[in-house]
Every structure is written in C-alpha cells, then in structure tokens.
Motif scaffolding. Structure first.
Motif, PDB file in Angstrom:
ATOM      1  N   LEU A  25      10.501  59.923  33.399  1.00  0.00           N
ATOM      2  CA  LEU A  25       9.085  60.022  32.984  1.00  0.00           C
ATOM      3  C   LEU A  25       8.804  59.577  31.584  1.00  0.00           C
ATOM      4  O   LEU A  25       7.613  59.038  31.098  1.00  0.00           O
ATOM      5  N   ARG A  26       9.696  60.201  30.523  1.00  0.00           N
ATOM      6  CA  ARG A  26       9.639  59.708  29.323  1.00  0.00           C
ATOM      7  C   ARG A  26       9.645  57.956  29.038  1.00  0.00           C
ATOM      8  O   ARG A  26       8.967  57.399  28.420  1.00  0.00           O
ATOM      9  N   ILE A  27      10.538  57.443  29.874  1.00  0.00           N
ATOM     10  CA  ILE A  27      10.710  55.900  29.809  1.00  0.00           C
ATOM     11  C   ILE A  27       9.175  55.349  30.457  1.00  0.00           C
ATOM     12  O   ILE A  27       8.841  54.276  29.844  1.00  0.00           O
ATOM     13  N   VAL A  28       8.998  55.800  31.585  1.00  0.00           N
ATOM     14  CA  VAL A  28       7.585  55.379  32.128  1.00  0.00           C
ATOM     15  C   VAL A  28       6.623  55.577  31.381  1.00  0.00           C
ATOM     16  O   VAL A  28       5.688  54.643  30.834  1.00  0.00           O
ATOM     17  N   LEU A  29       6.358  56.774  30.281  1.00  0.00           N
ATOM     18  CA  LEU A  29       5.537  56.976  29.627  1.00  0.00           C
ATOM     19  C   LEU A  29       5.337  56.010  28.392  1.00  0.00           C
ATOM     20  O   LEU A  29       4.390  55.509  27.872  1.00  0.00           O
ATOM     21  N   LEU A  30       6.515  55.865  27.624  1.00  0.00           N
ATOM     22  CA  LEU A  30       6.746  54.934  26.703  1.00  0.00           C
ATOM     23  C   LEU A  30       6.438  53.534  26.722  1.00  0.00           C
ATOM     24  O   LEU A  30       5.723  52.899  26.179  1.00  0.00           O
ATOM     25  N   VAL A  31       6.983  52.993  28.157  1.00  0.00           N
ATOM     26  CA  VAL A  31       6.566  51.571  28.597  1.00  0.00           C
ATOM     27  C   VAL A  31       4.994  51.610  28.766  1.00  0.00           C
ATOM     28  O   VAL A  31       4.512  50.485  28.572  1.00  0.00           O
ATOM     29  N   SER A  32       4.534  52.465  29.359  1.00  0.00           N
ATOM     30  CA  SER A  32       3.014  52.417  29.815  1.00  0.00           C
ATOM     31  C   SER A  32       2.283  52.452  28.257  1.00  0.00           C
ATOM     32  O   SER A  32       1.176  51.581  28.281  1.00  0.00           O
ATOM     33  N   MET A  33       2.477  53.090  27.182  1.00  0.00           N
ATOM     34  CA  MET A  33       1.911  53.044  26.218  1.00  0.00           C
ATOM     35  C   MET A  33       2.240  51.820  25.381  1.00  0.00           C
ATOM     36  O   MET A  33       1.030  51.226  24.670  1.00  0.00           O
ATOM     37  N   VAL A  34       3.175  51.436  25.374  1.00  0.00           N
ATOM     38  CA  VAL A  34       3.617  50.039  24.601  1.00  0.00           C
ATOM     39  C   VAL A  34       2.776  48.842  25.493  1.00  0.00           C
ATOM     40  O   VAL A  34       2.277  48.022  24.977  1.00  0.00           O
ATOM     41  N   GLY A  35       2.701  48.822  26.887  1.00  0.00           N
ATOM     42  CA  GLY A  35       2.122  47.934  27.667  1.00  0.00           C
ATOM     43  C   GLY A  35       0.473  47.984  27.286  1.00  0.00           C
ATOM     44  O   GLY A  35      -0.280  46.753  27.369  1.00  0.00           O
ATOM     45  N   GLY A  36       0.128  49.154  27.223  1.00  0.00           N
ATOM     46  CA  GLY A  36      -1.522  49.440  26.945  1.00  0.00           C
ATOM     47  C   GLY A  36      -1.586  48.672  25.313  1.00  0.00           C
ATOM     48  O   GLY A  36      -2.896  48.191  25.430  1.00  0.00           O
ATOM     49  N   ALA A  37      -0.812  49.320  24.706  1.00  0.00           N
ATOM     50  CA  ALA A  37      -1.073  48.375  23.366  1.00  0.00           C
ATOM     51  C   ALA A  37      -0.999  46.932  23.296  1.00  0.00           C
ATOM     52  O   ALA A  37      -1.871  46.329  22.458  1.00  0.00           O
ATOM     53  N   LEU A  38      -0.221  46.422  24.091  1.00  0.00           N
ATOM     54  CA  LEU A  38      -0.023  44.986  24.061  1.00  0.00           C
ATOM     55  C   LEU A  38      -1.294  44.245  24.655  1.00  0.00           C
ATOM     56  O   LEU A  38      -1.861  43.237  24.204  1.00  0.00           O
ATOM     57  N   LEU A  39      -1.865  45.099  25.590  1.00  0.00           N
ATOM     58  CA  LEU A  39      -2.948  44.461  26.473  1.00  0.00           C
ATOM     59  C   LEU A  39      -4.242  44.631  25.765  1.00  0.00           C
ATOM     60  O   LEU A  39      -4.965  43.809  25.693  1.00  0.00           O
ATOM     61  N   ALA A  40      -4.380  45.694  24.857  1.00  0.00           N
ATOM     62  CA  ALA A  40      -5.398  45.893  23.936  1.00  0.00           C
ATOM     63  C   ALA A  40      -5.474  44.852  23.000  1.00  0.00           C
ATOM     64  O   ALA A  40      -6.463  44.272  22.558  1.00  0.00           O
ATOM     65  N   TRP A  41      -4.248  44.400  22.223  1.00  0.00           N
ATOM     66  CA  TRP A  41      -4.028  43.377  21.272  1.00  0.00           C
ATOM     67  C   TRP A  41      -4.381  42.166  21.923  1.00  0.00           C
ATOM     68  O   TRP A  41      -5.206  41.429  21.090  1.00  0.00           O
ATOM     69  N   PHE A  42      -3.779  41.703  23.076  1.00  0.00           N
ATOM     70  CA  PHE A  42      -4.174  40.449  23.607  1.00  0.00           C
ATOM     71  C   PHE A  42      -5.753  40.319  23.981  1.00  0.00           C
ATOM     72  O   PHE A  42      -6.301  39.158  23.713  1.00  0.00           O
ATOM     73  N   LEU A  43      -6.296  41.513  24.524  1.00  0.00           N
ATOM     74  CA  LEU A  43      -7.927  41.484  24.761  1.00  0.00           C
ATOM     75  C   LEU A  43      -8.817  41.242  23.532  1.00  0.00           C
ATOM     76  O   LEU A  43      -9.746  40.648  23.734  1.00  0.00           O
ATOM     77  N   LEU A  44      -8.362  42.085  22.507  1.00  0.00           N
ATOM     78  CA  LEU A  44      -9.266  42.193  21.163  1.00  0.00           C
ATOM     79  C   LEU A  44      -8.802  40.983  20.306  1.00  0.00           C
ATOM     80  O   LEU A  44      -9.701  41.015  19.452  1.00  0.00           O
ATOM     81  N   ARG A  45      -7.819  40.227  20.524  1.00  0.00           N
ATOM     82  CA  ARG A  45      -7.524  39.303  19.340  1.00  0.00           C
ATOM     83  C   ARG A  45      -8.488  38.231  19.267  1.00  0.00           C
ATOM     84  O   ARG A  45      -8.680  37.623  18.294  1.00  0.00           O
ATOM     85  N   GLY A  46      -9.362  37.866  20.390  1.00  0.00           N
ATOM     86  CA  GLY A  46     -10.299  36.910  20.366  1.00  0.00           C
ATOM     87  C   GLY A  46     -11.666  37.266  19.849  1.00  0.00           C
ATOM     88  O   GLY A  46     -12.412  36.407  19.725  1.00  0.00           O
ATOM     89  N   CYS A  47     -11.869  38.710  19.636  1.00  0.00           N
ATOM     90  CA  CYS A  47     -13.204  39.097  19.266  1.00  0.00           C
ATOM     91  C   CYS A  47     -13.559  38.572  18.084  1.00  0.00           C
ATOM     92  O   CYS A  47     -14.881  38.457  17.864  1.00  0.00           O
ATOM     93  N   GLY A  48     -12.828  38.520  16.868  1.00  0.00           N
ATOM     94  CA  GLY A  48     -13.268  37.984  15.762  1.00  0.00           C
ATOM     95  C   GLY A  48     -13.117  36.700  15.438  1.00  0.00           C
ATOM     96  O   GLY A  48     -14.013  36.053  14.488  1.00  0.00           O
ATOM     97  N   ARG A  49     -12.983  35.903  16.577  1.00  0.00           N
ATOM     98  CA  ARG A  49     -12.902  34.434  16.595  1.00  0.00           C
ATOM     99  C   ARG A  49     -14.138  33.705  17.429  1.00  0.00           C
ATOM    100  O   ARG A  49     -14.815  34.285  18.375  1.00  0.00           O
ATOM    101  N   ASP A  50     -14.585  32.960  16.678  1.00  0.00           N
ATOM    102  CA  ASP A  50     -16.272  32.213  16.902  1.00  0.00           C
ATOM    103  C   ASP A  50     -15.934  31.127  17.461  1.00  0.00           C
ATOM    104  O   ASP A  50     -15.814  30.153  16.854  1.00  0.00           O
TER     105      ASP A  50
END
Length: 81
Positions: A25-50
């Motif tokens: 459960l610790r491994i699953v929780l850690l991987v899901s948190m890292v995956g969520g952070a990477l997904l947020a970065w991927f989706l939000l990186r284009g917000c500042g670009r016009d």
C-alpha cells in the motif's frame, strides 16, 4: 498439558511473520502521488503559453471559415455594403 511458553512463542512467531499489505500500500500510494504530480504538470504546462499570439509585423493567419464582408479576396472593391 502443553507448555504455554512454547505456544506463546509459536503464536508470536506467526504474528510477526504476517505483516499485512503495508509495504504494498505504501508503494501504491507513493506511485499514485508521483503519477498525479506528473499528470498535473503535463496538463498545466501549456496554460501559460498562448499559441495564438501573433509575432510583431506578422499578418494574422486566416482561418478556413474566417471571411469578412469584403468577400474571400479581401479587396475593398468587393464590399457588399
């Protein structure tokens, strides 16, 4: 009558061997948190670009369905008004 000390030692050994799903459960929780952070970065990186911004001195790109009242040629003689 069985020896209580041996039974207690045996039960303690069995209980110590069964740790449960804690590590998994610790491994699953850690991987899901890292995956969520990477997904947020991927989706939000284009917000500042016009991407539709025009460069200075550059004529705006005409969209396929973008026609004015002057017609498709863009000449002033074609005005319908």
């Amino acid at each position: 009558m069985p020896d209580i000390a041996e039974a207690t030692a045996a039960l303690t050994g069995i209980a110590a061997a069964q740790q449960g799903p804690g590590d998994t459960l610790r491994i699953v929780l850690l991987v899901s948190m890292v995956g969520g952070a990477l997904l947020a970065w991927f989706l939000l990186r284009g917000c500042g670009r016009d991407d539709t911004a025009e460069q200075p001195g550059e004529r705006p790109a005409e969209q396929p369905g973008d026609t004015s009242a002057r017609g498709a040629s863009g000449d002033a003689e074609d005005a319908n008004a």
